[in-house]
Scaffold this motif. Sequence first.
Motif, short mmCIF file in Angstrom:
data_model
loop_
_atom_site.label_atom_id
_atom_site.label_comp_id
_atom_site.label_asym_id
_atom_site.label_seq_id
_atom_site.Cartn_x
_atom_site.Cartn_y
_atom_site.Cartn_z
N SER A 261 30.82 33.45 -21.02
CA SER A 261 29.81 34.26 -21.68
C SER A 261 30.30 34.68 -23.06
O SER A 261 31.50 34.88 -23.25
N ARG A 275 18.16 27.63 -32.48
CA ARG A 275 18.02 27.97 -31.06
C ARG A 275 16.57 28.30 -30.71
O ARG A 275 16.05 27.83 -29.68
N ARG A 278 14.42 25.34 -30.36
CA ARG A 278 14.98 24.38 -29.40
C ARG A 278 15.27 23.04 -30.08
O ARG A 278 14.98 21.96 -29.53
N ALA A 306 26.67 25.93 -25.83
CA ALA A 306 26.08 25.74 -24.50
C ALA A 306 25.83 27.08 -23.82
O ALA A 306 24.76 27.32 -23.24
N ARG A 307 26.83 27.97 -23.86
CA ARG A 307 26.69 29.27 -23.20
C ARG A 307 25.65 30.15 -23.89
O ARG A 307 25.02 30.99 -23.24
N ARG A 309 22.97 29.02 -25.02
CA ARG A 309 21.71 28.36 -24.67
C ARG A 309 21.05 27.62 -25.83
O ARG A 309 19.83 27.50 -25.91
N ARG A 311 20.19 23.96 -27.36
CA ARG A 311 19.91 22.72 -26.64
C ARG A 311 20.98 21.69 -27.00
O ARG A 311 20.83 20.87 -27.90
N ASP A 343 26.38 21.85 -14.65
CA ASP A 343 26.40 21.92 -16.11
C ASP A 343 26.01 20.58 -16.72
O ASP A 343 25.19 20.50 -17.65
N ARG A 346 22.41 19.86 -16.50
CA ARG A 346 21.65 20.58 -17.53
C ARG A 346 21.75 19.89 -18.88
O ARG A 346 20.75 19.72 -19.59
N ASN A 350 18.70 18.26 -20.88
CA ASN A 350 18.48 18.61 -22.29
C ASN A 350 18.24 17.35 -23.12
O ASN A 350 17.32 17.30 -23.94
#
Length: 379
Positions: A261, A275, A278, A306-307, A309, A311, A343, A346, A350
Amino acid sequence: MTPVDSTPPTGRPLDLPNISLAPKVLLHDHLDGGLRPATVLELAREVEYADLPAADAESLGTWFRDAADSGSLERYLETFAHTVAVMQTPSALARVARECVEDLAADGVVYAEVRYAPEQHLERGMPLDEVVEAVLAGFAEGEAQAAAAGRPIMVRCLVTAMRHAARSREIAELAVRYRDAGVVGFDIAGAEAGHPPTRHLDAFEFMRANNAHFTIHAGEAFGLPSIHEAIAFCGTDRLGHGVRVIDDITLPEGADLAAESFEGAELGQIANIVRDKRIPLELCPSSNVQTGAVNSIAEHPFNVLARLRFRVTVNTDNRLMSDTTMSKEFYRLAQQFGYGWADFERFTVNAMKSAFIHFDERLALIDDVIKPGYAVLLG
């Protein structure tokens, strides 16, 4: 930094053999940066190209990797003189394209967009259309052979204009002309410094006028100004690399780049728009180290992005120069940042969401191939 344990709590061990089985999606891979060393040697003999720096496949592969480890994008790009030199005939282009598909399929890639600059393959008199048609024929042959071997793959093409040249509008027109035959987008590439994307506005305006997709190499060597131009003035769909968006993010003091985090991180205007909208980041970890965009995998901002968020997507860039595959890129990230199968699922979704094919095709690959493939690995 000591690599973290990347064995997932459930499912299969996250090692290279199992990673090779995972369905993967590749958005940033250069055709002229992925040749097999043995193929370079054979094609050089066919066209009587005598300037190769090594005479056997193993030594040649080592030379490409070592020469690319320069810490400079400009010097990194110099290695392509040898691969481009042997890709000047229809048969050579078709062979390289076919082998590219075979190699990606063997590594578990289920969808790929492979790019190259048609204007670099005209030395022996081929017109631009013949270059494109030879590459598309090679891709089709490779797809057929991969399907017959039980490793189906869909490969589409991006045509690239060199940012230091003046043919970008012509290449954009080529992209639109062949978009129903397998060309799904347009790109500009080459040394960033001194060659801003706004020099090619007419090409990007042409693509937008024709409802066509494009990506732009930006934020690799030149930082935030190139990202800003690519988004604000050119209207790019994706960012080729985009790694230096990290320069617009302030992390909490003493933040561990492998943390789970980054609460308290502050994003600037450029980072926020990337961000918020996206905009996909075509991150290429090993290549980014070689070109000096980052100092090491341990210092790569992939995990931060990545953490937070963004893309993020995982890519190879140039498999020959980086001595890499998608599986190796996944493994290096897992070793460094402790990622598990969820992960990588995801990151793969993406990438599939960000592909330049139609929505129904993207959705089918996510629902019918990617998710079932990761369900097996997750156990």
